[in-house]
Motif scaffolding. Sequence first.
Motif, PDB file in Angstrom:
ATOM      1  N   THR A  33       0.839  -1.193   0.000  1.00  0.00           N
ATOM      2  CA  THR A  33       0.000   0.000   0.000  1.00  0.00           C
ATOM      3  C   THR A  33       0.874   1.243   0.000  1.00  0.00           C
ATOM      4  N   VAL A  34       0.543   2.193  -0.849  1.00  0.00           N
ATOM      5  CA  VAL A  34       1.269   3.466  -0.891  1.00  0.00           C
ATOM      6  C   VAL A  34       0.523   4.463  -0.017  1.00  0.00           C
ATOM      7  N   ILE A  35       1.288   5.170   0.798  1.00  0.00           N
ATOM      8  CA  ILE A  35       0.741   6.183   1.693  1.00  0.00           C
ATOM      9  C   ILE A  35       1.274   7.541   1.266  1.00  0.00           C
ATOM     10  N   HIS A  36       0.389   8.530   1.218  1.00  0.00           N
ATOM     11  CA  HIS A  36       0.801   9.922   1.046  1.00  0.00           C
ATOM     12  C   HIS A  36       0.593  10.593   2.393  1.00  0.00           C
ATOM     13  N   LEU A  37       1.677  10.964   3.015  1.00  0.00           N
ATOM     14  CA  LEU A  37       1.651  11.554   4.346  1.00  0.00           C
ATOM     15  C   LEU A  37       1.848  13.058   4.234  1.00  0.00           C
ATOM     16  N   VAL A  74       4.165   0.447   2.247  1.00  0.00           N
ATOM     17  CA  VAL A  74       4.137  -0.462   3.384  1.00  0.00           C
ATOM     18  C   VAL A  74       4.900  -1.747   3.047  1.00  0.00           C
ATOM     19  N   ALA A  75       5.781  -2.152   3.946  1.00  0.00           N
ATOM     20  CA  ALA A  75       6.580  -3.366   3.773  1.00  0.00           C
ATOM     21  C   ALA A  75       5.763  -4.607   4.128  1.00  0.00           C
ATOM     22  N   ALA A  76       6.130  -5.721   3.533  1.00  0.00           N
ATOM     23  CA  ALA A  76       5.459  -6.992   3.827  1.00  0.00           C
ATOM     24  C   ALA A  76       5.827  -7.485   5.222  1.00  0.00           C
ATOM     25  N   ASP A  77       7.051  -7.246   5.625  1.00  0.00           N
ATOM     26  CA  ASP A  77       7.527  -7.748   6.915  1.00  0.00           C
ATOM     27  C   ASP A  77       8.363  -6.667   7.598  1.00  0.00           C
ATOM     28  N   PRO A  78       7.691  -5.606   8.087  1.00  0.00           N
ATOM     29  CA  PRO A  78       8.448  -4.499   8.688  1.00  0.00           C
ATOM     30  C   PRO A  78       9.125  -4.905   9.991  1.00  0.00           C
ATOM     31  N   ARG A  79      10.214  -4.235  10.289  1.00  0.00           N
ATOM     32  CA  ARG A  79      10.912  -4.459  11.554  1.00  0.00           C
ATOM     33  C   ARG A  79      10.196  -3.641  12.639  1.00  0.00           C
ATOM     34  N   PRO A  80       9.872  -4.258  13.776  1.00  0.00           N
ATOM     35  CA  PRO A  80       9.145  -3.542  14.841  1.00  0.00           C
ATOM     36  C   PRO A  80      10.015  -2.512  15.541  1.00  0.00           C
ATOM     37  N   THR A  81       9.357  -1.483  16.038  1.00  0.00           N
ATOM     38  CA  THR A  81      10.031  -0.445  16.811  1.00  0.00           C
ATOM     39  C   THR A  81       9.472  -0.449  18.226  1.00  0.00           C
ATOM     40  N   SER A  82      10.159   0.246  19.089  1.00  0.00           N
ATOM     41  CA  SER A  82       9.749   0.365  20.485  1.00  0.00           C
ATOM     42  C   SER A  82       8.359   0.985  20.568  1.00  0.00           C
ATOM     43  N   PRO A  83       7.467   0.452  21.399  1.00  0.00           N
ATOM     44  CA  PRO A  83       6.109   0.994  21.498  1.00  0.00           C
ATOM     45  C   PRO A  83       6.049   2.483  21.815  1.00  0.00           C
ATOM     46  N   GLU A  84       6.934   2.970  22.678  1.00  0.00           N
ATOM     47  CA  GLU A  84       6.894   4.386  23.044  1.00  0.00           C
ATOM     48  C   GLU A  84       7.880   5.238  22.249  1.00  0.00           C
ATOM     49  N   SER A  85       8.786   4.615  21.512  1.00  0.00           N
ATOM     50  CA  SER A  85       9.799   5.342  20.745  1.00  0.00           C
ATOM     51  C   SER A  85       9.890   4.749  19.340  1.00  0.00           C
ATOM     52  N   PRO A  86       9.079   5.259  18.400  1.00  0.00           N
ATOM     53  CA  PRO A  86       9.040   4.651  17.075  1.00  0.00           C
ATOM     54  C   PRO A  86      10.316   4.815  16.267  1.00  0.00           C
TER      55      PRO A  86
END
Length: 92
Positions: A33-37, A74-86
């Motif tokens: 999915t392409v996102i325009h932010l 959007v990546a198929a398998d993104p790497r997770p980030t810290s819940p409070e620190s993206p």
Amino acid sequence: MSTDPVVIDGGDRSCVRLLLELRGHIADLAAGTVIHLIASDPAAPIDLPAWCHLTGHTYLGPVEAATPTYALQVAADPRPTSPESPWRPRST
């Protein structure tokens, strides 16, 4: 899947808050999915590519628009980030 980008209006939020919200939006979107932010924070053109590199999403660059807008995919398998620190990888 629609070929139209998903538009997310980040307004004048700081990049920290914007990344927290963006991460929540992306979680429900299909890979590819392409996102325009829309983001007026002056740090967005620096922080968004760095965040995409960290998470595995693809930064597609600025979009020609009336307000500052940036595209990512959007990546198929993104790497997770810290819940409070993206901007930090999730510790295991």
